[in-house]
Design a protein around this motif. Sequence first.
Motif, PDB file in Angstrom:
ATOM      1  N   THR A   1      -1.745   0.169   9.617  1.00  0.00           N
ATOM      2  CA  THR A   1      -3.074  -0.422   9.108  1.00  0.00           C
ATOM      3  C   THR A   1      -2.588  -1.525   8.079  1.00  0.00           C
ATOM      4  OG1 THR A   1      -3.717   1.954   9.104  1.00  0.00           O
ATOM      5  CG2 THR A   1      -4.806   0.365   7.532  1.00  0.00           C
TER       6      THR A   1
ATOM      7  N   SER B   1       0.382  -4.228  -5.337  1.00  0.00           N
ATOM      8  CA  SER B   1       0.206  -4.031  -3.885  1.00  0.00           C
ATOM      9  C   SER B   1       1.627  -4.301  -3.409  1.00  0.00           C
ATOM     10  CB  SER B   1      -0.820  -4.562  -3.002  1.00  0.00           C
ATOM     11  OG  SER B   1      -2.031  -4.130  -3.548  1.00  0.00           O
ATOM     12  N   LEU B   2       2.208  -5.580  -3.811  1.00  0.00           N
ATOM     13  CA  LEU B   2       3.122  -6.256  -3.013  1.00  0.00           C
ATOM     14  C   LEU B   2       4.610  -6.508  -3.541  1.00  0.00           C
ATOM     15  CD1 LEU B   2       0.874  -9.343  -1.850  1.00  0.00           C
ATOM     16  CD2 LEU B   2       1.189  -7.446  -0.503  1.00  0.00           C
TER      17      LEU B   2
ATOM     18  N   LEU C   1      -1.161  -7.125   3.652  1.00  0.00           N
ATOM     19  CA  LEU C   1      -0.932  -5.989   2.897  1.00  0.00           C
ATOM     20  C   LEU C   1      -1.354  -5.909   1.683  1.00  0.00           C
ATOM     21  CD1 LEU C   1       2.905  -6.283   4.047  1.00  0.00           C
ATOM     22  CD2 LEU C   1       1.172  -5.048   5.176  1.00  0.00           C
TER      23      LEU C   1
ATOM     24  N   LEU D   1      -5.275  -2.705  -0.166  1.00  0.00           N
ATOM     25  CA  LEU D   1      -5.490  -1.379   0.613  1.00  0.00           C
ATOM     26  C   LEU D   1      -5.509  -0.284  -0.621  1.00  0.00           C
ATOM     27  CD1 LEU D   1      -3.002  -2.539   3.486  1.00  0.00           C
ATOM     28  CD2 LEU D   1      -5.434  -1.830   3.518  1.00  0.00           C
ATOM     29  N   GLY D   2      -6.057   0.551  -0.283  1.00  0.00           N
ATOM     30  CA  GLY D   2      -6.050   1.707  -1.118  1.00  0.00           C
ATOM     31  C   GLY D   2      -6.898   1.806  -2.518  1.00  0.00           C
TER      32      GLY D   2
ATOM     33  N   ALA E   1      -2.723   4.939   2.555  1.00  0.00           N
ATOM     34  CA  ALA E   1      -3.738   3.657   2.309  1.00  0.00           C
ATOM     35  C   ALA E   1      -3.146   2.522   3.259  1.00  0.00           C
ATOM     36  CB  ALA E   1      -3.918   3.621   0.890  1.00  0.00           C
ATOM     37  N   GLY E   2      -2.031   2.644   3.520  1.00  0.00           N
ATOM     38  CA  GLY E   2      -1.373   1.567   4.191  1.00  0.00           C
ATOM     39  C   GLY E   2      -0.525   0.573   3.522  1.00  0.00           C
ATOM     40  N   LEU E   3      -0.379   0.926   2.200  1.00  0.00           N
ATOM     41  CA  LEU E   3       0.632   0.372   1.226  1.00  0.00           C
ATOM     42  C   LEU E   3       2.000   0.799   1.545  1.00  0.00           C
ATOM     43  CD1 LEU E   3      -1.419   0.457  -2.106  1.00  0.00           C
ATOM     44  CD2 LEU E   3      -0.986  -1.499  -0.658  1.00  0.00           C
ATOM     45  N   ARG E   4       2.770   0.001   2.416  1.00  0.00           N
ATOM     46  CA  ARG E   4       4.009   0.421   3.086  1.00  0.00           C
ATOM     47  C   ARG E   4       5.174   0.340   1.862  1.00  0.00           C
ATOM     48  NH1 ARG E   4       4.944  -0.186   8.998  1.00  0.00           N
ATOM     49  NH2 ARG E   4       6.869   0.488   8.224  1.00  0.00           N
TER      50      ARG E   4
END
Lengths: 255, 355
Positions: free
Chosen positions: B168, A138-139, B144, B147-148, A176-179
């Motif tokens: 979000t 995710s990060l 963060l 998510l997803g 999903a908000g995973l920028r």
Amino acid sequence: MTTIASPTEWLAVVASRQLRDHTTVFAGVGVPLLAAALAQATHAPNLTIVVEGGIVGPRIKPGRLPISTNEMRTAYRATMLTGITDTFLLAQRGALDVGFIGGAQIDPYGNVNTTVIGDYARPKVRLPGTGGANDIASLCRQVIIVTAHERRRFVPRVAFVTSPGWLDGAGGRERAGLRFGGVSGVVTTLGVFGFDPTTRRMRVDALHPGVTMDDVRANTGFEVLSADGIDTTAPPAADELELLRALDPERRFLG
Amino acid sequence: MKPSEYDFVAARRRLEAKEKSAGEKLTSLEDAAARVTNGDVVAVGGILFSRTPMALVHAILRERRTGLTLVRNLMCQEGEFMMAVGAVERVVTAWFGIGLPWGVSKIMREHVEGGKVVYEEWSHLALGLRFRAAAMGVPFLPALTMLGSDLVAIGPMKTVIDPYTGTTLAAIPALYPDVAILHVHRADRFGNCQIDGYPHMDADIARAASTVLVTAEALIPDEEVRRHPDRTVIPGFLVDAVVPAPWGAFPHECYGLYEADFEHFDEYAAAIDARGTAGVTEFLDRHVYGPASWLESLELWGAERLARQARRAHELVPATDIMGGLSTPPKPPALGAPRQSRGAPRPPDAFTGYA
């Protein structure tokens, strides 16, 4: 010393070449950590390895390979020991360039399952769980998955998305908000795979010498996109193999 | 997830109402473990096979508690022990097992797949932030991560819209455990705790919990704490019970003092392969329920084995670098001191706390 590399040695050497000098890598134990240490010993002396157990800048003591991300072997000669939460927050801040993880079950969009086969509440097979893999996926700025290439691992759809790749394809992460971040590559025992920038589906970037697209099809449970002009990976060099084998003399991970 | 886990108002009231004393906390393992009650949410310090509060785990097993929720980011043998004796009904974790060489936990699979124990999965960071949020006294933290993924689809985590940018975000709920059980390198009798090496999540867990139970490798004098107050990571007034427990994480590791006993993991895993849950209960009968005390349990390993694990630690962390350079490694009275690594100067014995 034989200069013929085993499949796992291919994996470690080719994975190590994905890492650039003057960067940071968030590595899991096993082949990812070996590959990162090899990169450091060859073309990337200014690479910093970060391990989720709060360990920054460790070295590997030959013969004392880490088994867990949280133990003294992993912390050997580290430059900083900090909290686990704070280590992941370095990734959330954007300070960790590459996440280097293994894979259990992977789909065409680079999603990984390490949670369950079957229903979540009453699973057919309960797997160990995400550990730090979901957070790394995710990060980090980009994620590279390092795995053996087997049909049972490369499935059309993972039973459970533990670690997000591109989710359902184009725009999936953003929705999903995973920028940030995403899976940029998959290094396997057959070759190096990327993702189509539009559809976010897996495609072949390079194959190891002697490997054909038929081999890929036979070992993959979904259609892999084929780019024009597929590269051939350069075989592990003698010095790469020597350094790698020195890190794991008992061949605990190299097999 | 129970709503009480993130009820920050109730958690604050509990801490406000509690005596926060600078006074005596020294007690026995039995007395400490008796403060865990059936149905409690128990957070376990350390991580995987590092700085596991094993002496307290033994003591809680001996109290025969039931209905516990066990929380630990990477859950190891302590989770299997509690499952094998029916002490736990839910585990909250990111990962369960001993380590890659020992495969997926067969005990966990049997209990979760059979519906006997609920496995509530959070990402490693998310669970860390649950403790951090509680340590901060807030109901949730934005993040963060997670998510997803299907961890959100199957779980109780909600999202929140950032009021500034409209983004979000994951809203990671706080986790205020009823009890924290921790093992540290040094503590004084008033509960001030010092940890060497990686700190894991213990400081957050201590701030998050209503009741904090601590074992320490060495009990040190108040004066030594005051000479190095920068090394204190948990203030004494948060701590309810302190028990000296040399080798208190064994057969797991304690940074700089002894390495985890991988040969034991091989033997233990082989017993489970051969006899399933009985492999665990046989181990518990011998190591937990048989011995009359923690020191008696340690004696089963033998002084030679402990000395070997101390030597292995010193090969990775020089002996002079541990215990803040202040104290010698622990000396189980019944077993004698583990040998120092060769050539390392031996620090003075004046501060060990072990007569």
